[in-house]
Design a protein around this motif. Structure first.
Motif, PDB file in Angstrom:
ATOM      1  N   GLY A   9     158.281 -14.650  77.403  1.00  0.00           N
ATOM      2  CA  GLY A   9     157.745 -13.438  78.025  1.00  0.00           C
ATOM      3  C   GLY A   9     157.383 -13.711  79.474  1.00  0.00           C
ATOM      4  N   HIS A  10     156.321 -13.038  79.940  1.00  0.00           N
ATOM      5  CA  HIS A  10     155.947 -13.140  81.353  1.00  0.00           C
ATOM      6  C   HIS A  10     155.704 -14.592  81.777  1.00  0.00           C
ATOM      7  N   ILE A  11     154.874 -15.281  81.009  1.00  0.00           N
ATOM      8  CA  ILE A  11     154.497 -16.642  81.411  1.00  0.00           C
ATOM      9  C   ILE A  11     155.653 -17.626  81.182  1.00  0.00           C
ATOM     10  N   GLY A  12     156.306 -17.513  80.036  1.00  0.00           N
ATOM     11  CA  GLY A  12     157.431 -18.420  79.755  1.00  0.00           C
ATOM     12  C   GLY A  12     158.496 -18.329  80.834  1.00  0.00           C
ATOM     13  N   ALA A  31     160.705 -15.693  69.792  1.00  0.00           N
ATOM     14  CA  ALA A  31     160.566 -15.487  68.351  1.00  0.00           C
ATOM     15  C   ALA A  31     161.844 -14.940  67.731  1.00  0.00           C
ATOM     16  N   ARG A  32     162.551 -14.097  68.494  1.00  0.00           N
ATOM     17  CA  ARG A  32     163.678 -13.364  67.901  1.00  0.00           C
ATOM     18  C   ARG A  32     164.963 -14.177  67.860  1.00  0.00           C
ATOM     19  N   GLY A  33     165.028 -15.296  68.580  1.00  0.00           N
ATOM     20  CA  GLY A  33     166.218 -16.141  68.524  1.00  0.00           C
ATOM     21  C   GLY A  33     166.912 -16.250  69.862  1.00  0.00           C
ATOM     22  N   LEU A 128     147.978 -14.841  87.070  1.00  0.00           N
ATOM     23  CA  LEU A 128     148.923 -13.841  86.591  1.00  0.00           C
ATOM     24  C   LEU A 128     150.339 -14.408  86.684  1.00  0.00           C
ATOM     25  N   ALA A 129     151.159 -14.060  85.703  1.00  0.00           N
ATOM     26  CA  ALA A 129     152.488 -14.674  85.605  1.00  0.00           C
ATOM     27  C   ALA A 129     153.295 -14.515  86.900  1.00  0.00           C
ATOM     28  N   ALA A 130     153.276 -13.311  87.466  1.00  0.00           N
ATOM     29  CA  ALA A 130     154.083 -13.074  88.676  1.00  0.00           C
ATOM     30  C   ALA A 130     153.647 -13.986  89.812  1.00  0.00           C
TER      31      ALA A 130
HETATM   32  N1  LIG Z   1     151.108 -12.254  81.406  1.00  0.00           N
HETATM   33  C1  LIG Z   1     150.275 -12.934  82.196  1.00  0.00           C
HETATM   34  O1  LIG Z   1     150.151 -12.655  83.416  1.00  0.00           O
HETATM   35  C2  LIG Z   1     149.482 -14.094  81.614  1.00  0.00           C
HETATM   36  C3  LIG Z   1     148.741 -14.905  82.503  1.00  0.00           C
HETATM   37  C4  LIG Z   1     148.064 -16.017  82.027  1.00  0.00           C
HETATM   38  C5  LIG Z   1     148.096 -16.308  80.669  1.00  0.00           C
HETATM   39  N2  LIG Z   1     148.777 -15.493  79.805  1.00  0.00           N
HETATM   40  C6  LIG Z   1     148.726 -15.827  78.370  1.00  0.00           C
HETATM   41  O2  LIG Z   1     149.937 -16.505  78.026  1.00  0.00           O
HETATM   42  C7  LIG Z   1     150.306 -16.174  76.690  1.00  0.00           C
HETATM   43  C8  LIG Z   1     151.690 -15.513  76.747  1.00  0.00           C
HETATM   44  O3  LIG Z   1     151.550 -14.316  77.497  1.00  0.00           O
HETATM   45  P1  LIG Z   1     152.815 -13.474  78.022  1.00  0.00           P
HETATM   46  O4  LIG Z   1     152.254 -12.437  78.921  1.00  0.00           O
HETATM   47  O5  LIG Z   1     153.897 -14.364  78.508  1.00  0.00           O
HETATM   48  O6  LIG Z   1     153.265 -12.772  76.651  1.00  0.00           O
HETATM   49  P2  LIG Z   1     154.543 -11.856  76.388  1.00  0.00           P
HETATM   50  O7  LIG Z   1     155.144 -11.406  77.672  1.00  0.00           O
HETATM   51  O8  LIG Z   1     154.129 -10.838  75.376  1.00  0.00           O
HETATM   52  O9  LIG Z   1     155.577 -12.871  75.700  1.00  0.00           O
HETATM   53  C9  LIG Z   1     155.277 -13.513  74.498  1.00  0.00           C
HETATM   54  C10 LIG Z   1     156.490 -14.342  74.093  1.00  0.00           C
HETATM   55  O10 LIG Z   1     156.116 -15.124  72.967  1.00  0.00           O
HETATM   56  C11 LIG Z   1     157.210 -15.139  72.073  1.00  0.00           C
HETATM   57  N3  LIG Z   1     156.743 -15.533  70.762  1.00  0.00           N
HETATM   58  C12 LIG Z   1     155.837 -14.930  69.958  1.00  0.00           C
HETATM   59  N4  LIG Z   1     155.690 -15.653  68.824  1.00  0.00           N
HETATM   60  C13 LIG Z   1     156.506 -16.725  68.920  1.00  0.00           C
HETATM   61  C14 LIG Z   1     156.811 -17.813  68.079  1.00  0.00           C
HETATM   62  N5  LIG Z   1     156.229 -17.967  66.879  1.00  0.00           N
HETATM   63  N6  LIG Z   1     157.717 -18.725  68.496  1.00  0.00           N
HETATM   64  C15 LIG Z   1     158.330 -18.591  69.695  1.00  0.00           C
HETATM   65  N7  LIG Z   1     158.067 -17.586  70.548  1.00  0.00           N
HETATM   66  C16 LIG Z   1     157.178 -16.656  70.154  1.00  0.00           C
HETATM   67  C17 LIG Z   1     157.762 -13.728  72.167  1.00  0.00           C
HETATM   68  O11 LIG Z   1     159.050 -13.706  71.629  1.00  0.00           O
HETATM   69  P3  LIG Z   1     159.841 -12.312  71.393  1.00  0.00           P
HETATM   70  O12 LIG Z   1     160.140 -11.776  72.760  1.00  0.00           O
HETATM   71  O13 LIG Z   1     161.067 -12.715  70.648  1.00  0.00           O
HETATM   72  O14 LIG Z   1     158.921 -11.419  70.623  1.00  0.00           O
HETATM   73  C18 LIG Z   1     157.714 -13.525  73.678  1.00  0.00           C
HETATM   74  O15 LIG Z   1     158.861 -14.054  74.277  1.00  0.00           O
HETATM   75  C19 LIG Z   1     149.219 -15.226  76.166  1.00  0.00           C
HETATM   76  O16 LIG Z   1     148.238 -15.957  75.486  1.00  0.00           O
HETATM   77  C20 LIG Z   1     148.650 -14.628  77.443  1.00  0.00           C
HETATM   78  O17 LIG Z   1     147.307 -14.166  77.266  1.00  0.00           O
HETATM   79  C21 LIG Z   1     149.475 -14.409  80.255  1.00  0.00           C
END
Ligand SMILES: NC(=O)c1ccc[n+]([C@@H]2O[C@H](COP(=O)([O-])OP(=O)(O)OC[C@H]3O[C@@H](n4cnc5c(N)ncnc54)[C@H](OP(=O)(O)O)[C@@H]3O)[C@@H](O)[C@H]2O)c1
Length: 220
Positions: A9-12, A31-33, A128-130
Protein backbone atom coordinates in the motif's frame (compact mmCIF):
# COMPACT_ATOMS: atom_id res chain seq x y z
CA UNK A 1 21.41 -5.77 1.39
CA UNK A 2 17.96 -6.78 0.10
CA UNK A 3 14.72 -5.21 1.32
CA UNK A 4 11.67 -7.44 1.64
CA UNK A 5 8.40 -5.55 1.93
CA UNK A 6 5.22 -7.05 3.35
CA UNK A 7 2.40 -4.76 2.29
CA UNK A 8 2.14 -2.95 -1.02
CA UNK A 9 0.00 0.00 0.00
CA UNK A 10 1.08 3.58 0.65
CA UNK A 11 4.02 2.78 2.89
CA UNK A 12 5.15 -0.40 1.12
CA UNK A 13 5.27 1.43 -2.22
CA UNK A 14 7.14 4.37 -0.71
CA UNK A 15 9.79 2.09 0.80
CA UNK A 16 10.11 0.22 -2.51
CA UNK A 17 10.59 3.57 -4.26
CA UNK A 18 13.38 4.79 -2.01
CA UNK A 19 15.03 1.36 -1.90
CA UNK A 20 15.26 1.40 -5.70
CA UNK A 21 16.37 5.01 -5.76
CA UNK A 22 19.30 4.28 -3.46
CA UNK A 23 20.43 1.06 -5.12
CA UNK A 24 18.86 -1.62 -2.95
CA UNK A 25 17.05 -4.62 -4.41
CA UNK A 26 13.52 -4.79 -3.04
CA UNK A 27 10.66 -7.28 -3.22
CA UNK A 28 7.09 -6.10 -2.73
CA UNK A 29 4.23 -8.36 -1.58
CA UNK A 30 0.61 -7.96 -0.58
CA UNK A 31 -2.35 -9.99 0.65
CA UNK A 32 -4.08 -10.68 -2.65
CA UNK A 33 -1.07 -12.19 -4.44
CA UNK A 34 1.84 -11.11 -6.64
CA UNK A 35 -0.18 -11.12 -9.85
CA UNK A 36 -2.21 -8.18 -8.52
CA UNK A 37 0.87 -5.96 -8.14
CA UNK A 38 3.16 -7.14 -10.94
CA UNK A 39 2.58 -3.98 -13.03
CA UNK A 40 3.07 -1.78 -9.98
CA UNK A 41 6.30 -3.56 -9.07
CA UNK A 42 7.70 -3.19 -12.55
CA UNK A 43 6.81 0.53 -12.52
CA UNK A 44 8.66 0.86 -9.22
CA UNK A 45 11.58 -1.22 -10.46
CA UNK A 46 11.33 -3.85 -7.75
CA UNK A 47 10.66 -7.56 -7.62
CA UNK A 48 7.35 -9.06 -6.62
CA UNK A 49 6.50 -12.15 -4.60
CA UNK A 50 4.25 -13.61 -1.97
CA UNK A 51 4.62 -12.35 1.60
CA UNK A 52 6.53 -15.57 2.38
CA UNK A 53 8.92 -14.89 -0.50
CA UNK A 54 9.39 -11.25 0.47
CA UNK A 55 10.31 -12.19 4.05
CA UNK A 56 12.75 -14.84 2.81
CA UNK A 57 14.23 -12.33 0.32
CA UNK A 58 14.85 -9.50 2.76
CA UNK A 59 17.88 -9.02 4.96
CA UNK A 60 15.82 -6.08 6.14
CA UNK A 61 12.06 -6.71 6.11
CA UNK A 62 9.58 -3.83 6.22
CA UNK A 63 6.25 -4.79 7.76
CA UNK A 64 3.83 -2.30 6.20
CA UNK A 65 0.40 -3.77 6.84
CA UNK A 66 -2.45 -2.83 9.16
CA UNK A 67 -1.88 -3.94 12.74
CA UNK A 68 -4.96 -6.17 12.60
CA UNK A 69 -3.15 -8.33 9.99
CA UNK A 70 -0.10 -9.09 12.19
CA UNK A 71 -1.45 -12.54 13.17
CA UNK A 72 -1.35 -13.53 9.47
CA UNK A 73 2.43 -12.98 9.12
CA UNK A 74 4.59 -16.06 8.35
CA UNK A 75 6.10 -16.08 11.84
CA UNK A 76 8.83 -18.75 11.54
CA UNK A 77 10.33 -17.14 8.45
CA UNK A 78 11.16 -14.02 10.42
CA UNK A 79 13.75 -15.80 12.56
CA UNK A 80 17.03 -13.87 12.30
CA UNK A 81 15.49 -11.01 10.29
CA UNK A 82 15.75 -7.31 10.99
CA UNK A 83 12.23 -5.93 10.82
CA UNK A 84 11.29 -2.31 10.18
CA UNK A 85 7.89 -1.91 11.81
CA UNK A 86 6.03 0.91 10.11
CA UNK A 87 2.78 0.20 11.91
CA UNK A 88 0.40 2.38 13.86
CA UNK A 89 -2.75 1.62 15.80
CA UNK A 90 -5.96 3.03 14.38
CA UNK A 91 -8.79 1.43 16.42
CA UNK A 92 -11.40 2.24 13.79
CA UNK A 93 -9.36 0.24 11.27
CA UNK A 94 -7.68 -2.36 13.46
CA UNK A 95 -10.39 -2.98 16.07
CA UNK A 96 -9.84 -2.21 19.74
CA UNK A 97 -6.84 -3.90 21.36
CA UNK A 98 -7.15 -3.78 25.16
CA UNK A 99 -3.39 -3.98 25.79
CA UNK A 100 -2.80 -0.96 23.56
CA UNK A 101 -5.69 1.02 24.98
CA UNK A 102 -4.34 0.46 28.50
CA UNK A 103 -0.74 1.21 27.41
CA UNK A 104 0.31 -2.22 28.72
CA UNK A 105 2.32 -2.71 25.51
CA UNK A 106 3.41 -0.63 22.51
CA UNK A 107 2.37 -1.44 18.96
CA UNK A 108 5.94 -2.48 18.15
CA UNK A 109 6.07 -4.53 21.34
CA UNK A 110 3.02 -6.35 20.05
CA UNK A 111 4.75 -7.10 16.74
CA UNK A 112 7.98 -8.17 18.47
CA UNK A 113 5.98 -10.59 20.62
CA UNK A 114 4.40 -11.94 17.45
CA UNK A 115 7.84 -12.40 15.83
CA UNK A 116 10.08 -13.64 18.65
CA UNK A 117 12.95 -14.62 16.33
CA UNK A 118 13.18 -11.18 14.70
CA UNK A 119 14.85 -7.97 15.81
CA UNK A 120 12.14 -5.34 15.48
CA UNK A 121 12.96 -1.67 14.93
CA UNK A 122 10.14 0.85 14.78
CA UNK A 123 10.82 2.98 11.71
CA UNK A 124 8.94 5.03 9.07
CA UNK A 125 5.78 5.00 11.22
CA UNK A 126 5.95 8.72 11.98
CA UNK A 127 6.07 10.14 8.46
CA UNK A 128 3.33 10.30 5.84
CA UNK A 129 4.01 7.83 3.05
CA UNK A 130 4.19 10.46 0.29
CA UNK A 131 6.80 12.38 2.28
CA UNK A 132 9.11 9.35 2.42
CA UNK A 133 9.51 9.90 -1.32
CA UNK A 134 9.61 13.71 -1.35
CA UNK A 135 11.34 14.81 1.86
CA UNK A 136 14.68 12.98 1.72
CA UNK A 137 17.83 15.11 1.38
CA UNK A 138 21.54 14.25 1.23
CA UNK A 139 23.35 13.87 4.56
CA UNK A 140 24.58 17.20 5.87
CA UNK A 141 21.82 19.27 4.21
CA UNK A 142 20.80 22.10 6.52
CA UNK A 143 17.44 21.40 8.17
CA UNK A 144 17.40 17.80 6.94
CA UNK A 145 14.32 16.00 8.23
CA UNK A 146 14.84 13.44 10.99
CA UNK A 147 12.81 10.31 11.65
CA UNK A 148 12.49 8.64 15.05
CA UNK A 149 13.44 4.99 15.51
CA UNK A 150 13.16 2.63 18.47
CA UNK A 151 14.37 -0.89 19.13
CA UNK A 152 15.86 -3.20 21.71
CA UNK A 153 19.08 -4.05 19.86
CA UNK A 154 21.65 -1.34 19.16
CA UNK A 155 23.32 -3.14 16.27
CA UNK A 156 20.12 -3.68 14.29
CA UNK A 157 18.98 -0.15 15.08
CA UNK A 158 22.22 1.08 13.50
CA UNK A 159 21.58 -0.98 10.36
CA UNK A 160 18.11 0.55 10.04
CA UNK A 161 19.51 4.04 10.75
CA UNK A 162 22.01 3.56 7.91
CA UNK A 163 19.21 2.57 5.52
CA UNK A 164 17.21 5.63 6.58
CA UNK A 165 20.26 7.87 6.19
CA UNK A 166 20.79 6.61 2.64
CA UNK A 167 17.09 7.25 2.02
CA UNK A 168 17.62 10.89 2.92
CA UNK A 169 16.82 11.33 6.60
CA UNK A 170 18.61 11.78 9.90
CA UNK A 171 17.40 9.60 12.78
CA UNK A 172 16.75 10.16 16.47
CA UNK A 173 16.93 7.09 18.69
CA UNK A 174 13.91 7.09 21.00
CA UNK A 175 15.10 4.07 23.01
CA UNK A 176 13.64 0.60 23.34
CA UNK A 177 10.40 -0.79 21.98
CA UNK A 178 8.91 -0.18 25.42
CA UNK A 179 9.79 3.51 24.94
CA UNK A 180 8.28 3.64 21.46
CA UNK A 181 4.89 4.92 22.72
CA UNK A 182 6.56 8.33 22.38
CA UNK A 183 6.31 8.08 18.58
CA UNK A 184 2.96 6.37 18.24
CA UNK A 185 -0.13 7.92 16.62
CA UNK A 186 -1.07 11.39 17.86
CA UNK A 187 2.10 11.94 19.88
CA UNK A 188 3.86 15.27 19.25
CA UNK A 189 6.50 13.69 16.99
CA UNK A 190 3.93 11.86 14.87
CA UNK A 191 4.20 12.77 11.19
CA UNK A 192 5.33 16.36 11.86
CA UNK A 193 8.41 17.33 9.81
CA UNK A 194 11.30 18.30 12.11
CA UNK A 195 15.05 18.40 11.92
CA UNK A 196 17.17 16.30 14.26
CA UNK A 197 17.62 18.87 17.05
CA UNK A 198 13.94 19.85 17.03
CA UNK A 199 12.77 16.22 17.02
CA UNK A 200 15.13 15.31 19.87
CA UNK A 201 13.81 18.25 21.91
CA UNK A 202 10.18 17.33 21.26
CA UNK A 203 10.83 13.70 22.25
CA UNK A 204 12.58 14.84 25.39
CA UNK A 205 9.45 16.76 26.39
CA UNK A 206 6.96 14.05 25.43
CA UNK A 207 5.14 12.62 28.43
CA UNK A 208 2.35 10.05 28.72
CA UNK A 209 -0.07 12.97 28.64
CA UNK A 210 1.36 14.53 25.45
CA UNK A 211 -0.95 14.29 22.45
CA UNK A 212 -1.67 16.40 19.38
CA UNK A 213 -5.25 16.69 18.08
CA UNK A 214 -6.40 13.60 16.18
CA UNK A 215 -5.67 13.96 12.46
CA UNK A 216 -3.83 17.28 12.83
CA UNK A 217 -0.68 15.78 11.29
CA UNK A 218 -2.46 15.34 7.96
CA UNK A 219 -2.59 19.14 7.52
CA UNK A 220 1.12 19.59 8.12
N1 LIG B 1 -0.22 5.76 4.86
C1 LIG B 1 0.65 6.46 5.59
O1 LIG B 1 0.96 7.65 5.29
C2 LIG B 1 1.32 5.81 6.79
C3 LIG B 1 2.36 6.51 7.44
C4 LIG B 1 3.04 5.92 8.49
C5 LIG B 1 2.67 4.65 8.92
N2 LIG B 1 1.63 3.99 8.32
C6 LIG B 1 1.26 2.67 8.86
O2 LIG B 1 1.83 1.67 8.02
C7 LIG B 1 0.96 0.54 7.96
C8 LIG B 1 0.56 0.34 6.49
O3 LIG B 1 -0.16 1.49 6.10
P1 LIG B 1 -0.52 1.80 4.56
O4 LIG B 1 -1.08 3.18 4.55
O5 LIG B 1 0.61 1.46 3.66
O6 LIG B 1 -1.72 0.76 4.34
P2 LIG B 1 -2.50 0.43 3.00
O7 LIG B 1 -2.24 1.47 1.96
O8 LIG B 1 -3.91 0.13 3.39
O9 LIG B 1 -1.81 -0.93 2.50
C9 LIG B 1 -1.84 -2.09 3.29
C10 LIG B 1 -1.16 -3.20 2.50
O10 LIG B 1 -1.04 -4.32 3.37
C11 LIG B 1 -1.31 -5.48 2.61
N3 LIG B 1 -1.62 -6.57 3.52
C12 LIG B 1 -2.63 -6.67 4.42
N4 LIG B 1 -2.53 -7.86 5.06
C13 LIG B 1 -1.45 -8.50 4.57
C14 LIG B 1 -0.85 -9.75 4.81
N5 LIG B 1 -1.33 -10.61 5.72
N6 LIG B 1 0.25 -10.10 4.10
C15 LIG B 1 0.75 -9.26 3.16
N7 LIG B 1 0.23 -8.05 2.90
C16 LIG B 1 -0.87 -7.68 3.58
C17 LIG B 1 -2.45 -5.05 1.71
O11 LIG B 1 -2.57 -5.97 0.66
P3 LIG B 1 -3.82 -5.91 -0.37
O12 LIG B 1 -3.63 -4.66 -1.17
O13 LIG B 1 -3.67 -7.15 -1.19
O14 LIG B 1 -5.07 -5.86 0.46
C18 LIG B 1 -1.94 -3.68 1.27
O15 LIG B 1 -1.07 -3.81 0.18
C19 LIG B 1 -0.23 0.87 8.86
O16 LIG B 1 -0.01 0.38 10.15
C20 LIG B 1 -0.23 2.40 8.87
O17 LIG B 1 -0.87 2.92 10.04
C21 LIG B 1 0.96 4.54 7.26
Amino acid sequence: MNIGIVGAGHIGQAIATIAGRYGYRAMLSNARGPETISELASALGCEVGTAVEAVAFGDLVAVAIPLKAYPLLPIALFDGKIVMDTGNYYPERDGRVAELDSHAITTSGLLARQLPGASVVKAFNAILAAQIITDGRPAGTSGRRALPIAGDDGETKQIVATFIDRAGFDTVDVGTLADSWKIERARPAYCIPMNKAHLAAVLQQTTRESFVPEGSWRRS
